[in-house]
Scaffold this motif. Structure first.
Motif, PDB file in Angstrom:
ATOM      1  N   LEU A  63       0.856  -1.187   0.000  1.00  0.00           N
ATOM      2  CA  LEU A  63       0.000   0.000   0.000  1.00  0.00           C
ATOM      3  C   LEU A  63       0.891   1.236   0.000  1.00  0.00           C
ATOM      4  CD1 LEU A  63      -2.708  -0.989   2.665  1.00  0.00           C
ATOM      5  CD2 LEU A  63      -2.800  -1.267   0.178  1.00  0.00           C
ATOM      6  N   VAL A  64       0.649   2.125  -0.967  1.00  0.00           N
ATOM      7  CA  VAL A  64       1.441   3.346  -1.106  1.00  0.00           C
ATOM      8  C   VAL A  64       0.545   4.546  -0.814  1.00  0.00           C
ATOM      9  CG1 VAL A  64       2.784   4.769  -2.707  1.00  0.00           C
ATOM     10  CG2 VAL A  64       2.965   2.277  -2.799  1.00  0.00           C
ATOM     11  N   GLY A  65       1.021   5.449   0.048  1.00  0.00           N
ATOM     12  CA  GLY A  65       0.228   6.608   0.429  1.00  0.00           C
ATOM     13  C   GLY A  65       0.336   7.760  -0.548  1.00  0.00           C
ATOM     14  N   ASP A  66      -0.337   8.848  -0.229  1.00  0.00           N
ATOM     15  CA  ASP A  66      -0.322  10.046  -1.071  1.00  0.00           C
ATOM     16  C   ASP A  66       1.078  10.627  -1.237  1.00  0.00           C
ATOM     17  OD1 ASP A  66      -3.048  10.023  -1.577  1.00  0.00           O
ATOM     18  OD2 ASP A  66      -3.525  11.212   0.200  1.00  0.00           O
ATOM     19  N   ASP A  67       1.961  10.348  -0.276  1.00  0.00           N
ATOM     20  CA  ASP A  67       3.315  10.883  -0.341  1.00  0.00           C
ATOM     21  C   ASP A  67       4.231  10.047  -1.226  1.00  0.00           C
ATOM     22  OD1 ASP A  67       3.522   8.626   1.229  1.00  0.00           O
ATOM     23  OD2 ASP A  67       4.479   9.630   2.942  1.00  0.00           O
ATOM     24  N   GLY A  68       3.669   8.987  -1.840  1.00  0.00           N
ATOM     25  CA  GLY A  68       4.458   8.141  -2.723  1.00  0.00           C
ATOM     26  C   GLY A  68       5.288   7.100  -2.006  1.00  0.00           C
ATOM     27  N   LYS A  69       5.110   6.964  -0.684  1.00  0.00           N
ATOM     28  CA  LYS A  69       5.900   6.015   0.090  1.00  0.00           C
ATOM     29  C   LYS A  69       5.021   4.883   0.615  1.00  0.00           C
ATOM     30  CE  LYS A  69       9.149   9.598   1.592  1.00  0.00           C
ATOM     31  NZ  LYS A  69       9.743  10.302   2.753  1.00  0.00           N
ATOM     32  N   LYS A  70       5.650   3.735   0.858  1.00  0.00           N
ATOM     33  CA  LYS A  70       4.903   2.594   1.395  1.00  0.00           C
ATOM     34  C   LYS A  70       4.353   2.944   2.766  1.00  0.00           C
ATOM     35  CE  LYS A  70       8.974   0.208   3.301  1.00  0.00           C
ATOM     36  NZ  LYS A  70       8.786   0.292   4.732  1.00  0.00           N
ATOM     37  N   MET A  71       3.160   2.470   3.040  1.00  0.00           N
ATOM     38  CA  MET A  71       2.537   2.721   4.335  1.00  0.00           C
ATOM     39  C   MET A  71       3.041   1.740   5.387  1.00  0.00           C
ATOM     40  SD  MET A  71      -1.296   3.486   2.809  1.00  0.00           S
ATOM     41  CE  MET A  71      -2.095   3.409   4.406  1.00  0.00           C
TER      42      MET A  71
END
Length: 495
Positions: free
Chosen positions: A84-92
């Protein structure tokens, strides 16, 4: 000389393989190998995905030290797991492993609302409790709502390397959420697991150019200029591309941690018999379908080796197994109890005690029991496969690590009464490289690629002896029917 790099990552290890065509043969060089595995974090078994990515760059640094300043690269891994990747482009979070217990009852719960036959008619994918459909069903709802992207493991690695996000079809099909007819994620199944279509990036075919490794990574690592090609990212799909099968009557067995036994079709087969036998129609490279059965594999022997404190090599275990009397016990090797027990040796010993059979005590007895019962299961499935597709199988191509297990290969040939062609053991990496080569024009197509494989690697043939173990296969089938009846009765009692 053009160089290609296959990043091939399995559940227990990963490696970077360098490939090149030299004098009409495909030459392979292992550049870097590293361990892989999951750790228990926050109550879940999670992959150490940052470790994997770091090891890829370490391998690419080694490639550059070999004198290569420019390479193409493809990534394949296991299936079903995602990031799962968040809005910041990083993995959650680190991704949860398919062996995690969170999905143990998910199939029963989800199919209360959506019947199994309905799901199978849509997807043609076999029911396994670790399929992405059931992982998403049990995922934290808040995390799903916050996720900007859902990326399969190899797609996530490609995204980190290049900044470009796609969903490659061979791995996406294992989610049990792609609609066979529409060629898209099925809206009804997405709704059932609270996922939106646009959370999955664009679907792409094997052989799609993804882009160059981002400049920021060149600042941190001394690596070649690298063009990433989205190959057949599911390792089994790559392995099938790398299987030298010819004609119309061959089947494949990708033999590693798991056993994937099936055949290559041009159209899916999701009729009643396929549904009944839980066969799957995973999408393959170049418009094909991998019609196969997912079977327990060498995972059990890997566990035995580890639980014996690695005091024996796989070769030594096989040599000890060869000295044990044949067919002392029958085991339903695909029983879920063997997927991730706390102690595999103890679980095998409990099984034979519960079924009133001979004890398994020595390393040789344990190992032989696994190899024999894998061979018996393969033989049984080859019979079913031939019936479902109405096409007799006369040759089984075994690729992957299991192609080196002579005892198991000969047992399979004898019990299934088919010719077994073993090799290459590196079929997954080879298939990865071939897709890259086809994309760049170095190899014409898959047929030409398979001819190249046959010309490049030593393949061993095992000729069947149908008289070697008279009546064993019939006794095994009777045993398995009894097992099925017992399971059905226990299921009724549970209800």
């Amino acid at each position: 000389m053009k160089a290609y790099v296959a990043v091939d990552i399995g559940a227990s290890s990963g490696r970077l393989m360098l490939g090149a065509i030299v004098d009409g043969q495909l030459k392979l060089t292992e550049v870097h190998r590293f361990k892989n595995g999951f750790k228990n974090e926050d109550g879940h078994d999670r992959w150490q995905i940052d470790h994997i990515i770091d090891e890829i760059f370490i391998g690419l640094e080694k490639v550059k030290k070999m004198g290569y300043t420019s390479v193409d690269l493809g990534i394949d891994t296991w299936a079903v797991d995602y990031v799962l990747v968040g809005d910041d482009g990083k993995k959650m979070h680190d991704p949860v492993s398919y062996r995690d217990a969170r999905t143990n009852h998910a199939i029963t719960q989800l199919t209360t609302d959506l019947p199994k036959a309905y799901i199978y008619e849509k997807t043609g994918i076999q029911f396994q409790n670790f399929n992405t459909l059931y992982q998403l069903y049990t995922e934290e709802r808040d995390d799903l709502a916050k996720a900007d992207k859902i990326l399969m493991i190899p797609d996530y690695i490609g995204y980190v390397l290049t900044g470009n996000a796609v969903t490659e079809v061979t791995n996406a099909s294992t989610t049990q959420m792609l609609n066979l007819r529409q060629g898209l994620f099925d809206k009804d199944l997405l709704k059932e697991v609270n996922v939106a279509q646009d959370q999955f990036p664009e679907l792409v075919e094997s052989g799609t150019s993804l882009g160059k490794v981002s400049h920021k990574w060149h600042v941190t690592y001394d690596i070649p200029e690298t063009d990433v090609i989205t190959v057949a990212t599911h390792d089994t799909a790559s392995a099938v591309v790398g299987t030298p099968g010819f004609g119309n009557h061959w089947a494949f067995l990708s033999s590693g941690t798991w056993s994937l036994l099936g055949t290559e079709l041009n159209t899916p087969e999701n009729g009643r018999d396929a549904f009944k036998e839980n066969y799957t129609n995973e999408w393959g490279a170049y418009g094909t379908y991998r019609f196969l059965k997912n079977i327990m594999g060498l995972w059990i022997v890997q566990c035995i080796k580890r639980e014996l404190n690695d005091q024996y090599s796989f070769k030594e275990l096989a040599e000890m197994a060869d000295k044990v009397a044949p067919f002392r016990v029958f085991i339903d090797i695909n029983d879920k109890r063997f997927e991730n027990p706390q102690n595999m040796i103890a679980e095998l010993q409990r099984y034979v005690d519960e079924t009133g059979q001979a004890k398994l005590e020595t390393p040789g007895e344990l190992t032989r029991a696994v190899y024999e019962n894998l061979a018996l299961y393969y033989a049984n499935e080859i019979q079913k496969l031939s019936t479902i597709i109405a096409n007799p199988i006369d040759t089984l191509n075994i690729v992957g690590g299991g192609s080196n297990v002579a005892l198991m290969n000969q047992l399979t040939a004898d019990l299934a009464n088919v010719q077994v062609v073993a090799g290459p053991s590196e079929a997954t990496a080879i298939g990865n490289l071939l897709v890259q080569m086809i994309t760049t024009g170095a190899v014409k197509d898959v047929v030409a690629g398979r001819k190249l494989i046959k010309a490049s690697f030593d393949l061993k043939t095992y000729t069947p002896d149908a008289t070697a173990y008279p009546d064993v296969f019939t006794k095994y089938q009777t045993f398995m029917k009894t097992v099925d009846i017992d399971k059905a009765e226990k299921s009724k009692e549970a209800v």
